[in-house]
Design an enzyme around this catalytic site. Structure first.
Site: not given
Ligand SMILES: Cc1cc2nc3c(=O)[nH]c(=O)nc-3n(C[C@H](O)[C@H](O)[C@H](O)COP(=O)(O)OP(=O)(O)OC[C@H]3O[C@@H](n4cnc5c(N)ncnc54)[C@H](O)[C@@H]3O)c2cc1C
Length: 342
Positions: A160, A238, A333
């Protein structure tokens, strides 16, 4: 025009307004908006908002919303190289790979968010992590303003974590994966719970579509697939990572505390520690609209109308309770925007 409210753009559905929001639908726009944002005193890249806890005070800076699209695949005899625009939604992309018979991502089905965010915390689930298939990212570096391909090996991908989550500031524009083909044999099941629910041995080969379907079913039962009607999914997934401790410290814990090898160290189950410290599913601080999910101990959820301060209060309560009971500091996380968890 009213200010964009970040609660509307995050899956926890908390967070105040941003001063400015720039939405990029093409990679050229994304570069231009990001270079513009880098000149502001604060900036934030936003994908699906599924790994963010934003303060109620909001964000005094520029938010760049990544909504770029495009999937480009090159097949050869051994596999397929796929380049994907950062704004592509993660799970529909995984569905496409499974439908095409490309292997490697099926166990990561159902994770919310965008492809561009996937390397940031090296997403993982059910025995697979992004690092297994990520080859490189196209990156716009905030320090230099330069756009270049960065090999996965330079991202320090770990559990992570990556350099992108911790200090290397910029924007992922494109993500490149190297995937396999399913062929006749299928893919190995790498996670005991998944093998158990499929009724096969760990390591058994099954079709990728079977892995995807079962992962989606298991995730759904834990509130880990987004569903607007289900408050158990109004979360950031998580909320705490599984703690990694020394073998000597692990010895001090009850013998029934689950543990796994993590290099020379030991990985513990954050969910077990929370439950055994006495914080149970559904728990809310009295009067708060933030609660532990009723389906998953690790998810802090918004029951409707929660504030970021309430989510942070619950997080701190969990941290203090586990620290007092077991001496383990739980690490959040999600990325925290604003002064919330100290
Ligand atoms: C119901 C649920 C279940 C989940 N299950 C998992 C799981 O099983 N495993 C897991 O690892 N995670 C899980 N997550 C966490 C999350 O989905 C992941 O971390 C996902 O990759 C975040 O993507 P996002 O586009 O929503 O990022 P955001 O929340 O929009 O951003 C997260 C971070 O990444 C940065 N970021 C976003 N896009 C970019 C980009 N293009 N370039 C540079 N930085 C960027 C943002 O600035 C921020 O710091 C879960 C979340 C939820 C709500």
């Amino acid at each position: 025009m009213s200010e964009p409210v970040l609660a509307d753009l995050t899956t926890l559905r908390v967070g105040g307004a941003a001063s400015r929001l720039l939405t990029a639908t093409t990679t050229d726009d994304l570069v231009a908006h990001a270079l513009d944002a880098f000149d502001d005193h604060e900036w934030l890249v936003l994908g699906g908002g599924s790994n963010l806890l934003v303060a109620d005070q909001g964000f005094d800076g520029t938010v760049v919303l990544v909504r770029t699209t495009g999937v480009d695949a090159e097949r050869d005899a051994d596999g397929v190289t796929v380049r994907v625009a950062a704004g592509e939604p993660w799970d529909p992309f995984v569905a496409t790979t499974v439908a095409n018979g490309w292997t490697g991502l099926e166990a990561l089905s159902g994770i919310p968010g965008t492809v561009g965010a996937s390397p940031v915390q090296n997403i993982g689930a059910y025995g697979v992590e992004l690092a297994d298939v990520l080859t490189r990212v196209e990156f716009l570096d905030a320090a230099t303003g330069e756009r270049a391909w960065v090999p996965a090996a330079e991202l320090a991908l770990g559990y992570r974590t990556s350099t992108l989550k911790h200090g290397r500031r910029g924007v992922v524009l494109t993500v490149e994966f190297r995937l396999g083909f399913a062929g006749e044999q299928g893919v190995p099941v790498r996670y005991a719970q998944l093998a158990g629910s499929l009724g096969v041995d760990l390591g058994a080969l099954v079709p990728p579509s079977t892995v995807r379907d079962e992962v989606l079913r298991l995730r759904g039962s834990k509130g880990m697939v987004l569903d607007g009607d289900d408050h158990d999914t109004w979360s950031a997934g998580s909320f705490f990572t599984n703690p990694i401790v020394s073998p000597a410290f692990a010895e001090t814990l009850p013998t029934d505390a689950p543990r796994w090898p993590a290099g020379d160290d030991v990985k513990l189950s954050a969910a077990w520690l929370i439950e055994h410290a006495g914080v149970h599913r559904g728990y809310a601080v009295p009067g708060s609209r933030a609660a532990i999910s009723s389906k998953h101990t690790l998810a802090l959820t918004n029951r409707g109308g929660a504030t970021a301060a309430q989510v942070a209060e619950l997080a701190r309560f969990v941290q203090v309770t586990v620290l007092n009971r077991f001496g383990v500091s739980l690490v959040p996380e999600p990325v925290v925007v604003g002064d919330l968890l100290g």
